[in-house]
Structures are given as structure tokens and as C-alpha cells.
Design a protein around this motif. Structure first.
Motif, PDB file in Angstrom:
ATOM      1  N   GLY C  46       0.795  -1.228   0.000  1.00 54.06           N
ATOM      2  CA  GLY C  46       0.000   0.000   0.000  1.00 54.06           C
ATOM      3  C   GLY C  46       0.823   1.272   0.000  1.00 54.06           C
ATOM      4  N   LEU C  47       1.915   1.284   0.732  1.00 51.29           N
ATOM      5  CA  LEU C  47       2.800   2.457   0.722  1.00 51.29           C
ATOM      6  C   LEU C  47       3.738   2.412  -0.469  1.00 51.29           C
ATOM      7  CD1 LEU C  47       3.763   2.379   4.522  1.00 51.29           C
ATOM      8  CD2 LEU C  47       2.411   4.179   3.417  1.00 51.29           C
ATOM      9  N   PRO C  50       2.405   3.715  -4.450  1.00 49.60           N
ATOM     10  CA  PRO C  50       2.489   5.124  -4.850  1.00 49.60           C
ATOM     11  C   PRO C  50       3.895   5.681  -4.703  1.00 49.60           C
ATOM     12  CG  PRO C  50       1.364   4.908  -2.723  1.00 49.60           C
ATOM     13  CD  PRO C  50       1.520   3.522  -3.280  1.00 49.60           C
ATOM     14  N   LEU C  76      -6.019  -5.216  -3.464  1.00 47.82           N
ATOM     15  CA  LEU C  76      -6.171  -4.289  -4.594  1.00 47.82           C
ATOM     16  C   LEU C  76      -6.875  -2.985  -4.240  1.00 47.82           C
ATOM     17  CD1 LEU C  76      -6.964  -6.870  -7.425  1.00 47.82           C
ATOM     18  CD2 LEU C  76      -4.767  -5.843  -6.827  1.00 47.82           C
ATOM     19  N   ARG C  78      -6.103  -1.017  -1.984  1.00 45.67           N
ATOM     20  CA  ARG C  78      -5.092  -0.026  -1.612  1.00 45.67           C
ATOM     21  C   ARG C  78      -3.795  -0.151  -2.399  1.00 45.67           C
ATOM     22  NH1 ARG C  78      -4.640  -4.291   1.647  1.00 45.67           N
ATOM     23  NH2 ARG C  78      -2.679  -4.830   2.629  1.00 45.67           N
ATOM     24  N   VAL C  80      -2.801  -0.147  -5.558  1.00 44.04           N
ATOM     25  CA  VAL C  80      -3.515   0.100  -6.810  1.00 44.04           C
ATOM     26  C   VAL C  80      -2.677  -0.064  -8.072  1.00 44.04           C
ATOM     27  CG1 VAL C  80      -5.236   1.584  -5.715  1.00 44.04           C
ATOM     28  CG2 VAL C  80      -3.126   2.596  -6.598  1.00 44.04           C
ATOM     29  N   CYS C 130       8.441   0.855   3.612  1.00 41.10           N
ATOM     30  CA  CYS C 130       7.038   0.739   3.207  1.00 41.10           C
ATOM     31  C   CYS C 130       6.488  -0.605   3.678  1.00 41.10           C
ATOM     32  CB  CYS C 130       6.901   0.860   1.695  1.00 41.10           C
ATOM     33  SG  CYS C 130       7.292   2.504   1.069  1.00 41.10           S
ATOM     34  N   THR C 131       7.021  -1.129   4.793  1.00 43.63           N
ATOM     35  CA  THR C 131       6.581  -2.434   5.271  1.00 43.63           C
ATOM     36  C   THR C 131       5.309  -2.287   6.110  1.00 43.63           C
ATOM     37  OG1 THR C 131       7.944  -2.314   7.265  1.00 43.63           O
ATOM     38  CG2 THR C 131       8.962  -3.255   5.305  1.00 43.63           C
ATOM     39  N   ASP C 132       4.832  -3.432   6.598  1.00 40.63           N
ATOM     40  CA  ASP C 132       3.554  -3.406   7.309  1.00 40.63           C
ATOM     41  C   ASP C 132       3.623  -4.105   8.658  1.00 40.63           C
ATOM     42  OD1 ASP C 132       3.810  -6.023   6.609  1.00 40.63           O
ATOM     43  OD2 ASP C 132       1.922  -6.175   5.529  1.00 40.63           O
ATOM     44  N   ALA C 156       0.354   3.248   8.106  1.00 43.29           N
ATOM     45  CA  ALA C 156      -1.051   3.659   8.029  1.00 43.29           C
ATOM     46  C   ALA C 156      -1.915   2.539   8.584  1.00 43.29           C
ATOM     47  CB  ALA C 156      -1.444   3.975   6.589  1.00 43.29           C
ATOM     48  N   GLY C 197      -7.633   2.679   1.429  1.00 47.69           N
ATOM     49  CA  GLY C 197      -6.542   2.755   0.459  1.00 47.69           C
ATOM     50  C   GLY C 197      -5.998   4.149   0.245  1.00 47.69           C
ATOM     51  N   VAL C 200      -3.444   5.280   2.862  1.00 46.11           N
ATOM     52  CA  VAL C 200      -2.102   4.736   2.597  1.00 46.11           C
ATOM     53  C   VAL C 200      -1.493   5.467   1.408  1.00 46.11           C
ATOM     54  CG1 VAL C 200      -0.778   2.621   2.485  1.00 46.11           C
ATOM     55  CG2 VAL C 200      -3.151   2.502   3.178  1.00 46.11           C
ATOM     56  N   GLY C 201      -2.327   5.807   0.435  1.00 49.56           N
ATOM     57  CA  GLY C 201      -1.854   6.528  -0.741  1.00 49.56           C
ATOM     58  C   GLY C 201      -1.271   7.883  -0.395  1.00 49.56           C
TER      59      GLY C 201
END
Ligand SMILES: [Zn+2]
Ligand SMILES: [Zn+2]
Lengths: 95, 286, 286, 95
Positions: C46-47, C50, C76, C78, C80, C130-132, C156, C197, C200-201
Motif C-alpha cells: 500500500g505504501l 504510490p 487491490l 489499496r 492500486v 514501506c513495510t507493514d 497507516a 486505500g 495509505v496513498g
């Protein structure tokens, strides 16, 4: 007080995004601040400055005092102090 | 496609949207408000690309994209969903969205929005201004006021961006904020000014977020959160501290030329939008 | 390909990047600082989607993408830029970037970052987290401190996001801010929490913006702007007013376990990163 | 004074993102504010509240007074007044 410029207006002030202004009086109206800025701008740009139009801030510029539109306060007559921050922000149209 | 008629969502929509439906403010109710909404995005450029991607990802039921222009190499640094030069931008995003989320109903308009075709806006619930010129901004505002549509507008230039929600909850319109357009002699062509792509990207993703928030505001369960709604503008400037903030702006103005009780502008007269197509006031260029 | 050796840019790069080179803070000097830089983005979710899109659009010379996971339908809404289920996410973004901007040199790592392969980070100038999950966040921080790399980190959840620049200009690291990880019993799996989403964008596009700003900070012409640098965190929360702001955070801490003069942690010991793979402290789930 | 919660902490306080607290004294330390909040949290959650751990704010929570980390001020001993805003923000790990 702290003056900030946004939306390209800093280009009228020697590309400075912020200016510090001090007045002898503890409180002045924002109109006094604007006249002082117009004078600074005119001096920087040899007497041709597009900050004002007919004595008023040019169309497309929002005036924000401590992050609030001056239309929520007393517009030109709003009294400002040394601790205040005033942002002159020109609207953008690109996208 | 299996359909769970009792809930209003098809079964495969639960797996697609499940992660966002876990958000307490969304849930099934919020997801249905996305699905039942019709949103029109005007401009498929720097703002439109990210905005449309996240609206499509979130599951907006019907999404319209308006753009007459074709993709050029010089767009790609910021219009990151395009890649094929010469392709119409709305068509380019149609291809993107149908790959990302085939569940979205898409309306593609490869024309410029004008006073003559303004009626297309009447079909949609929320309008998103992702254009790049001052004439379009006044036109879209006036259409939204006359048709009573909320408008999420944003703009970006150089390292800065601005966003505001207009004509919403009896708040101000664009002409309340900017009653007079900038004088043409203070304007310069878009192509003379630059912009960093990621800055436009921040504004476009913020626009999508506001559209989704407006839809969530309509959900009864979020009615308490909506108390905090204030007329405001988000300001972003990459080299400032703070880099980003949300400031309070004026309410609807009693003497507004279009949204006041007794407006000067009552219909869409083309002569009201005859400023330079791409007018950006730039003191530096005088 | 024609090359204008005197400037360092190829001729077709002028048309691709011309619009951003018009920005006074960028220009040829800034564009070259983008082109000469090597940036590694860890996480293509998600991060990462973008963030990578705008870094590629802007012309980062060498871009590395690290992600072991494959695309699932539930991503999908988030993530994208993905669309093909089952495809590795780093590979999916490789395809996207090579379509958007074939001028970028790409390094694709379809593995998880661990203490064993941490040396891959040494090749890059800037690290983007950009990990989660919390384990990855401590691991990436510790690698950046030990290898002296600036780190742009964001996260996020639900309708909120956070971003900060760490280990930069003698500022704090992640352990300065969060010396102790949240207790495992206060954690819940990612899949139990939702996220919108577009939120996170916003964070991912802000991350790309910070990376580009760090590179512009290095340009001599922007040295005066850099005076304003402050250790800070951007906070976004869709239902708050103000929705977004930048707050000042603590400096580097004298007693930090890893970035202080006499640190407790001197090497990458796997036992330091053995918390649940996807730990999110969520008081609501207890 | 205005208390704000972020990062999920509002879930400990009846899902309120903001609370107004008033103290009889014109100035109190932030430690006093925290004890008051722990008491409110405990009452709301029937004596099991995860706001504190060993008498301190739980790991992963940043305390910000008027948008500045309390580590820049006097931490627990920082004196706060009625006009101040205090944000308790839990760190997020998702992405
Ligand atoms: Zn109006
Ligand atoms: Zn540290």
C-alpha cells in the motif's frame, strides 16, 4: 511577527518564504502590516510590486492569521501582535 | 457472479473490499455508500491519476472521467498511470481502472467540459476538480453551485499544493474565496511553470480521501464525527515547516456572485469563462 | 540514445523531466541529483505502490524494490498498481515501472529482508520503509543506523497515517522514538485491522516527496532552505480537524540502544527482531 | 485543556478522539493529567486499561504538547495550562 508567503508570493520578497516584522506599537492592524509589506516589496522590485491592486491585496491571495482566514476575523482591521503568524497565500491553478 | 442480495454486496466484493470494511467508520454501511455513489473526476492528469486510482480501488460504483487531452512524454513524470503517448488520457485511465477493478462502471468523456455540455455533471453526486487552469476552475464551481453538487478541488504548482471542499454543508464556493479571477496580464502559461510529480500525487490522493470522507459522512454511524466539519483548506509546501497543515477559511459569502441568495450569475454564460485557458498568476514571470 | 555529455542528461530526458526541472529548487542540478541517486524501497504494498510510482516518474537513477509476497484480491483496494493475482509484488512493480519510465535501472528482490541479507542495503543512498509490521520496522531502522543511511518511514491503519525521516542530519532513529517494542500480547494480526486505500496513498506519496526533498537538500542552491529542517512527524487522520499536521519530535537520544555513542546493539542479531511478524498494538482487540 | 487521541488510543476512551479536562489548579504537570486519564480509562474499561504500564505511558505512545514531543520539554514534569492541547498518539505499523 512572523510573515509567511505561499503560492509563489515569496518571489515578490526576494524568495524569502518567511519574514520577521517588528512594529513599535504592541498591536497594529493587519492593514498596517500590509502597507509595510507593500513598501518592502516596492523597494525590492524598484517600485513595481504586484502585491497590492488599488490599495488592496491582489485577487487570488488569501490572508490567514494564525491559520484562520481573515474573513473570519475583522479583515483589514484585525489587530495583530508580535506573537502572531500571518500567511499570504496565492491560489494555485495547476494540476 | 454470486450475489448476496440481503447485504447489497456481491460475494467477491467481500474479499476485494474486506480490508477496508474492517475500518469501524466504513464497515458494510460505508462500503455500500461507496458502491451506490456516482463520482465525476474532471481532468485525468497529475491530480486525476492518483485520485481516480484510489476511488476505483475503494469501490465507487460509478466513476466518470473527463479529459480531452492526449498523453505526452512531458506528462509522465507526474501523470504516473499513463504510459502510451498519443492516447487520450481518459481512455488511458479507463484501461487502467478496468484492469485494477472491473467492478467499477466507467463513463469516459474525451471532450472538454464547457457551458454547452455541463449537463453531464447532473448525473453524479460528487464532483472532483483535477483540472489545471483557472477558467475550468470557475466553470466547474459555477456548475456545482447551479446543480447543488459538492466539489472537491485541488491544485499544485512547483513544490506546493492546495485542497478544499466547496459548496458543501452550506459552506463557501470558489467565488466566495476568490470573487475576482486574477488579471490576465498577471498570468502565465502552464508550460512555463513546473511541478514536482509527487507533490501533485499528495494532492490527488488527498482528493480521493475527501471524496470517500464525504460519503462516509453520510453514514448515520459517523454523524457524531461530522460535528467537527469546518470549512478549511489543506496547504502543502515541501520546503516549509510545517510542510502541511489545514487552515480555517471563510464561510459562504453573503455577496457571492453565484452562491448567495440573490446571485449576479444565474446561468452558465460562456463569456464568464473566457480567460486564458491556462492562467497561472506568477509574479516571477512579469 | 543521444547524450548531452556536457550536462549529464540525455536529450530525451529533457522532454521527460522538463516540467519538473522548471521548478527553481530542482533545475538541472536537482534532476541530476535524482538521476545519480540510488533508492531502495522495502515493501511493494500500500505504501510502496504510490511511493515507487512517483520516485520512478521523477527519475531516480537506480531504484530497488524488495517484497516476497504475491498479489491477492484483498490487496487491490489499496495496492492500486497491482492487478495480476499470484504475481510477486516486486515483479509486478518492475513491470509497471518499466512501462512508465524505461530510463530507471531497477533492482528487484523477491525475498524478505532479514539480518542475513541486510548487506543489500549498503548499495543504496536512501532507504524507504514501506513495510507493514513492527519487526521489519526495527530491523530496517537498525540496518540504517549501522550503515549510516537516512530512512523515510511511514505507516497507516484505519483512517490514520504517520511519517517521519529518521537517522538524518544527526536526528533520531526509530529506537530513539520507540525504545521498547509493544508487548506481543498487545498485538493483533494485520489482517484483523483495516485500512482505507487512499489514506495509505497519501502517506506513500508523502514518502516519495520526502525522498526527493532529501536529494534536493543536497543541492548547494537549496542549502539556505535546509536551515528550516526539524525533526518531525507528519500525522494524518481523516476524521480529525486538522486532518493533517507536522509535529516536532525529540532529537537523537543519548541513551538510544543503537544510535548513541556507546550502543547496546552493535550488530544485527536475529533475536532482536523476533516479535510477531505482523504486530499491531490495538487496544480494541484485547 | 484539550486532550486528543490518535493511532487507536481513542478506543480506550469510549471512541472519543478528543476530551476536555479541567483542573482546579491553573497549572498542573502532565503526570497529573496522565493519572487522571488512566483513572477515566480504568472506569470506562472496568479497571483494565492499557493506557499505562508500570505507571508510565505504554511503549509506542508519543506524548505531544501543543504539537511538540514532551521529550523536547520536561517530559512528565512539563507544566500544562487550560489553553494547552495534549495529544497521545500510538504508533502505527501497517502499510
Ligand atoms: Zn460563493
Ligand atoms: Zn536512536
Amino acid at each position: 511577527m512572523k510573515i509567511e508567503f505561499g503560492g509563489g508570493l515569496e518571489q515578490l520578497f526576494d524568495n524569502k518564504q518567511t519574514l520577521e516584522l517588528h512594529f513599535d506599537e504592541p498591536e497594529v492592524t493587519i492593514q498596517t502590516v500590509i502597507e509595510k509589506l507593500a513598501q518592502i516589496c516596492n523597494e525590492l522590485r524598484s517600485n513595481v510590486c504586484l502585491f497590492l491592486q488599488d490599495g488592496l491585496v491582489r485577487p487570488g491571495i488569501l490572508v490567514l492569521i494564525n491559520d484562520a482566514d481573515w474573513e473570519l476575523l475583522d479583515k483589514e482591521d484585525t489587530v495583530v501582535e508580535d506573537k502572531d503568524t500571518i500567511l499570504f497565500n496565492s491560489t494555485l491553478h495547476g494540476g | 457472479m454470486n450475489s448476496d442480495l440481503s447485504s447489497g454486496l456481491e460475494l467477491d466484493e467481500y474479499s476485494r473490499y474486506g480490508r477496508q470494511m474492517l475500518v469501524p467508520e466504513i464497515g458494510l454501511e460505508g462500503q455500500l455508500s461507496f458502491k451506490e455513489s456516482k463520482v465525476i473526476v474532471i481532468g485525468a492528469g497529475g491530480l486525476g491519476c492518483p485520485c481516480i486510482a484510489y476511488l476505483a480501488g475503494a469501490g465507487i460504483g460509478q466513476l466518470a472521467i473527463v479529459d480531452p487531452d492526449v498523453v505526452e512524454t512531458s506528462n509522465l513524470h507526474r501523470q504516473v498511470l499513463h504510459s502510451e503517448e498519443g492516447l487520450n488520457k481518459a481512455e488511458s485511465l479507463r484501461r487502467f481502472v478496468s484492469k485494477l477493478n472491473p467492478k467499477i462502471a466507467l463513463d469516459i468523456y474525451t471532450c472538454r467540459l464547457t457551458t454547452s455540455n455541463a449537463s453531464i455533471i447532473s448525473k453524479y453526486d460528487i464532483v472532483v476538480d483535477c483540472t489545471d487552469n483557472v477558467a475550468a476552475r470557475y466553470l466547474i464551481n459555477d456548475i456545482c453551485v447551479l446543480m447543488n453538487k459538492p466539489l472537491v478541488t485541488a491544485s499544485a504548482l512547483r513544490l506546493e499544493g492546495q485542497l478544499t471542499i466547496l459548496n458543501y454543508k452550506n459552506g463557501p464556493c470558489y467565488r466566495c474565496l476568490f470573487p475576482r479571477p486574477p488579471a490576465p496580464e498577471l498570468s502565465t502559461k502552464c508550460a512555463e511553470s513546473g511541478v514536482l510529480g509527487s507533490v501533485v500525487g499528495v494532492l490527488g490522493t488527498l482528493q480521493a480521501s475527501q471524496v470517500l470522507k464525504l460519503l462516509l459522512n453520510n453514514c448515520p454511524k459517523n454523524s457524531n464525527k461530522d460535528d467537527a466539519y469546518q470549512d478549511s483548506m489543506i496547504l502543502f509546501s515541501l520546503f516549509k515547516f510545517p510542510q502541511i497543515k489545514q487552515v480555517r477559511i471563510r464561510p459562504k459569502q453573503k455577496d457571492c456572485q453565484i452562491c448567495s441568495a440573490d446571485p449576479l450569475i444565474k446561468t452558465l454564460d460562456p463569456s464568464n469563462y473566457e480567460f486564458p485557458v491556462c492562467a497561472i498568476p506568477s509574479p516571477a514571470n512579469i
